[in-house]
Design an enzyme around this catalytic site. Sequence first.
Site, PDB file in Angstrom:
ATOM      1  N   CYS A  57      -2.192   2.837   3.293  1.00  0.00           N
ATOM      2  CA  CYS A  57      -0.925   3.567   3.275  1.00  0.00           C
ATOM      3  C   CYS A  57      -0.488   3.828   4.711  1.00  0.00           C
ATOM      4  O   CYS A  57      -1.271   4.361   5.511  1.00  0.00           O
ATOM      5  CB  CYS A  57      -1.088   4.881   2.524  1.00  0.00           C
ATOM      6  N   ASP A  81      -4.891   1.691  -0.505  1.00  0.00           N
ATOM      7  CA  ASP A  81      -4.127   1.394  -1.715  1.00  0.00           C
ATOM      8  C   ASP A  81      -4.705   0.122  -2.317  1.00  0.00           C
ATOM      9  O   ASP A  81      -5.028  -0.825  -1.591  1.00  0.00           O
ATOM     10  CB  ASP A  81      -2.644   1.171  -1.393  1.00  0.00           C
TER      11      ASP A  81
END
Length: 126
Positions: free
Chosen positions: A40, A47
């Site tokens: 992120c 992620d």
Amino acid sequence: MEKKYGEIAIEEAQIEPWGNPTPERNYMIEITFPEFSCLCPRSGYPDYATIKIRYIPDKYIVELRSLKLWLNKFRNRYISHEQATNEIYTALYETLKPRFLEVIGDFNPRGNVHTVIKVRSDENYG
């Protein structure tokens, strides 16, 4: 610390086009990459996503090992879901020039939010 051979292969990875063995026929190729990861850009948290690629080739198909290694290049990059999905789409489209291409980034929920990004060559989402 010396880099491992896999790290070097990922670092050097490029999407490799191969000649389509049946260019006279329309057929769909579907590829699923369930272990996609990136970071992120705001928090630095990881992620995770499943990347789904569907395409109808023209002159070229993608060599799968090169695609796998290239997708792994994202694992240490700070990049949004939207940017990652669009970047994958653009790289595949420019390399393969397929008759049709769809890339779906189905990101795992984080903070109770589930994001799915879809980019297709035959639709205008704008």
